[in-house]
Design an enzyme around this catalytic site. Structure first.
Site, short mmCIF file in Angstrom:
data_model
loop_
_atom_site.label_atom_id
_atom_site.label_comp_id
_atom_site.label_asym_id
_atom_site.label_seq_id
_atom_site.Cartn_x
_atom_site.Cartn_y
_atom_site.Cartn_z
N ASP A 1 -1.76 10.01 -10.42
CA ASP A 1 -1.75 8.95 -11.44
C ASP A 1 -0.32 8.58 -11.82
OD1 ASP A 1 -4.48 9.08 -11.39
OD2 ASP A 1 -4.68 10.18 -13.28
N ASN B 1 -2.28 13.30 -3.78
CA ASN B 1 -3.37 13.89 -4.55
C ASN B 1 -3.71 15.29 -4.07
OD1 ASN B 1 -3.89 11.81 -6.43
ND2 ASN B 1 -5.14 10.68 -4.96
N GLU C 1 -4.80 2.38 -4.07
CA GLU C 1 -3.33 2.42 -4.07
C GLU C 1 -2.72 1.15 -3.49
OE1 GLU C 1 -4.80 4.77 -0.40
OE2 GLU C 1 -5.39 4.43 -2.47
N ASP D 1 0.85 -1.19 0.00
CA ASP D 1 0.00 0.00 0.00
C ASP D 1 0.89 1.24 0.00
OD1 ASP D 1 -3.00 0.96 0.69
OD2 ASP D 1 -1.56 2.22 1.75
N ILE D 2 0.59 2.20 -0.89
CA ILE D 2 1.37 3.44 -0.95
C ILE D 2 1.06 4.27 0.29
CG2 ILE D 2 1.82 5.56 -2.23
CD1 ILE D 2 0.99 4.10 -4.77
#
Length: 308
Positions: free
Chosen positions: A195, A186, A221, A178-179
């Site tokens: 993106d 964002n 993500e 997971d980021i």
């Protein structure tokens, strides 16, 4: 377009070849059936073929049969039989052998040109259909943003690998990544930059995988990596290497560079002896622990069923 002319008559080769070159076709010539068959098996073989019915070594009818038998491996080849045999029985025999069209000698040059243009049109349409089918397959199988497998496909791959592991008595490792703080990317840089981060993280996650490993976008993500043949210790070790690859360099976006990290949960099914739901729950538990313990780290999960 390249055309193969298989003709044993030097006079016909000269006459027909001259017309083909005049009409702008790229010509390849074979003087007998064996040479024609060899040329048709090359990687860049012509897609449109003019075959004389009577040829030394391998005749035109047999070549038609071989071309159709090999069609699944080499793609479609449009075949026109050239012959002095004009009876209806001969026409049917040629078509049943796999010919697409049939010209009786002597023929008018413009009649030959019309048949070739029709064949070219059919080949163009066939290529369009193949391209469309491939586009639909990609859309149904891959995530359009990251070009990794989509959620349905990566979970289906996990199911198959667990079944294979059980049959072959070997482990299957999985990593759920997971980021970290992706929402802030964002919020600070905008969704286009987000993106770009997703795409680059996906590329880095996949860069250290073997050809038979699996990588997919699990959701948002989150990414799921499948490592056949890896026990828990190996899966954790590989996860750590991948984690370092992700964070080693900043990711450049149109709004600036950003260092991105990932948290990872690793687990393994020993000899494939678990269900998809169970192993995903284990990986999710390990991922949650990695985030609770400070993020940008790997945590492993060892269940009671695991032996190593």
């Amino acid at each position: 377009m390249r055309i193969l002319l298989a003709e044993d008559s030097a006079v016909d080769r000269h006459l027909i070849g001259g017309h083909l070159k005049e009409w702008g076709f790229d010509l390849v010539i074979a003087k007998d059936g064996a040479e024609a068959w060899r040329l048709l098996q090359e990687a860049d073989a012509p897609e449109l073929v003019l075959l004389d019915w009577i040829l030394p070594h391998i005749d035109g009818i047999e070549l038609c049969r071989r071309i159709r038998a090999a069609g699944a491996q080499v793609g479609y080849t449009y075949t026109v039989l050239l012959t002095g045999k004009g009876g209806k029985d001969n026409l049917i025999e040629g078509m049943q052998a796999g010919a697409d069209d049939y010209l009786v000698k002597p023929f008018e040059p413009l009649e030959l040109k019309a048949r070739l243009l029709a064949g070219k049109r059919i080949l163009d349409l066939q290529r369009e259909l193949v391209d469309t089918r491939e586009s639909l397959r990609m859309a149904a199988t891959y995530d359009s943003m990251t070009r990794l497998l989509n959620r349905g496909e990566i979970v289906a791959l996990l199911d198959r690998e667990l079944a294979r592991g059980k049959r072959e008595g070997r482990p299957v490792g999985i990593i759920l990544a997971d980021i970290d703080h992706f929402k802030s990317v964002n919020d600070s840089f905008g969704h286009l930059a987000g993106d770009a981060v997703l795409q680059e993280v996906a590329r880095r996650l996949k860069s250290d995988l073997r050809i038979y490993d699996g990588a997919g976008r699990y959701g948002g993500e989150e990414f799921l990596l499948i490592l056949p043949g890896c026990d828990l210790a190996t899966t954790i070790r590989r996860a750590e290497k991948i984690r370092q690859l992700v964070s080693a360099e900043e990711i450049t976006t149109t709004k600036g560079a950003k260092r991105v990290t990932v948290s990872m949960g690793a687990t393994a099914a020993e000899a494939g002896s678990t269900s998809v739901e169970a192993i995903l729950n284990e990986a999710d538990t390990a991922l949650y622990r990695a985030k609770e313990n400070g993020r940008d780290r790997v945590e492993g999960h060892r269940s009671n069923r695991a032996s190593g």
